[in-house]
Write a protein that holds these residues in place. Structure first.
Motif, PDB file in Angstrom:
ATOM      1  N   GLY A 109       0.781  -1.224   0.000  1.00  0.00           N
ATOM      2  CA  GLY A 109       0.000   0.000   0.000  1.00  0.00           C
ATOM      3  C   GLY A 109       0.815   1.278   0.000  1.00  0.00           C
ATOM      4  O   GLY A 109       0.450   2.262  -0.653  1.00  0.00           O
ATOM      5  N   LEU A 110       1.932   1.295   0.722  1.00  0.00           N
ATOM      6  CA  LEU A 110       2.746   2.509   0.769  1.00  0.00           C
ATOM      7  C   LEU A 110       3.427   2.764  -0.573  1.00  0.00           C
ATOM      8  O   LEU A 110       3.543   3.915  -1.009  1.00  0.00           O
ATOM      9  CB  LEU A 110       3.774   2.403   1.890  1.00  0.00           C
ATOM     10  CG  LEU A 110       3.180   2.440   3.304  1.00  0.00           C
ATOM     11  CD1 LEU A 110       4.251   2.190   4.351  1.00  0.00           C
ATOM     12  CD2 LEU A 110       2.485   3.776   3.571  1.00  0.00           C
ATOM     13  N   SER A 111       3.864   1.704  -1.245  1.00  0.00           N
ATOM     14  CA  SER A 111       4.444   1.870  -2.580  1.00  0.00           C
ATOM     15  C   SER A 111       3.376   2.335  -3.566  1.00  0.00           C
ATOM     16  O   SER A 111       3.637   3.175  -4.439  1.00  0.00           O
ATOM     17  CB  SER A 111       5.061   0.558  -3.061  1.00  0.00           C
ATOM     18  OG  SER A 111       6.157   0.176  -2.240  1.00  0.00           O
ATOM     19  N   ALA A 112       2.161   1.788  -3.424  1.00  0.00           N
ATOM     20  CA  ALA A 112       1.054   2.220  -4.280  1.00  0.00           C
ATOM     21  C   ALA A 112       0.738   3.693  -4.040  1.00  0.00           C
ATOM     22  O   ALA A 112       0.526   4.460  -4.986  1.00  0.00           O
ATOM     23  CB  ALA A 112      -0.182   1.363  -4.010  1.00  0.00           C
ATOM     24  N   ALA A 113       0.722   4.090  -2.755  1.00  0.00           N
ATOM     25  CA  ALA A 113       0.450   5.489  -2.416  1.00  0.00           C
ATOM     26  C   ALA A 113       1.509   6.408  -3.019  1.00  0.00           C
ATOM     27  O   ALA A 113       1.201   7.494  -3.527  1.00  0.00           O
ATOM     28  CB  ALA A 113       0.397   5.659  -0.894  1.00  0.00           C
TER      29      ALA A 113
END
Length: 219
Positions: free
Chosen positions: A62-66
């Protein structure tokens, strides 16, 4: 209408959160993703005002996607919604420039308020996360407070008033109503404050406001 995209790899969680948001007038869920790569694709396709993103997801976390959404769809507000509140996750989320960090264990009203705040240009932090940020980051508490006070001294009196309200989670429109300013003027103040404090976003500015003791000035 606030257009929201939701990304979570657990179907039951997606159904529950989507149901909560769909029941609120003025909020529309425009896309649901089950992994980080799909979240990026949906954000680029729908360009929602707010993206709610879980941390631990397949294909792309999720953090990479964000981070990718922030790079390619910068107008979308990002809220990390997760069960994990480890310092490393919070720190990375702030570095990416997310607009909020909420815990799934929180009250549904906290989620709704957070979505509305971010859609209006504000920020949101779960109370538990805010406490960890204030108490854990940057070394010893007194040192952080002294540093924050020195940074705030660079602001004008009006800029400090805006920062205090920003730190309390108010949107630009709410700040304008409180201080009898048009919203465009508030946006200019916020931009100047971010530059003077050398912070990337409203969440980081809010942390400075907390550490400098400005939040009590909002009543």
């Amino acid at each position: 209408m606030i257009r929201v995209m939701l990304a979570d790899d657990e179907t039951m969680v997606r159904v529950g959160i989507s149901g909560i948001l769909a029941s609120v007038p003025g909020i529309e869920v425009v896309g649901e993703a089950c992994d980080g790569a799909e979240a990026v694709e949906l954000a680029q396709r729908h360009r929602p005002q707010v993206a709610l993103i879980d941390i631990q997801m397949p294909k792309l976390d999720g953090l990479s996607a964000a981070e990718e959404i922030r790079r390619t769809v910068p107008e979308t507000g990002l809220i990390i919604l997760t069960t994990f509140s480890q310092d490393e996750y919070i720190s990375r989320a702030l570095r990416i420039g997310t607009n909020g960090f909420l815990l799934k264990s929180g009250n549904p009203y906290e989620l709704i308020a957070g979505v509305r705040a971010v859609a209006e240009g504000g920020a949101c932090l779960s109370p538990k996360v805010a406490a960890r940020v204030i108490n854990s980051f940057g070394g010893e508490r007194r040192t952080r407070s002294d540093l924050a006070l020195r940074r705030v001294e660079t602001l004008t009196e009006r800029e400090r008033e805006v920062l205090a309200l920003l730190g309390a989670g108010l949107s630009n429109a709410d700040i304008g109503r409180r201080l009898f300013l048009v919203e465009g003027t508030v946006k200019v103040y916020v931009s100047t404050i971010l530059t003077k404090l050398n912070v990337r976003n409203r969440v980081q500015a809010a942390i400075v406001a907390y550490e400098a003791g400005l939040i009590g000035d909002t009543t």
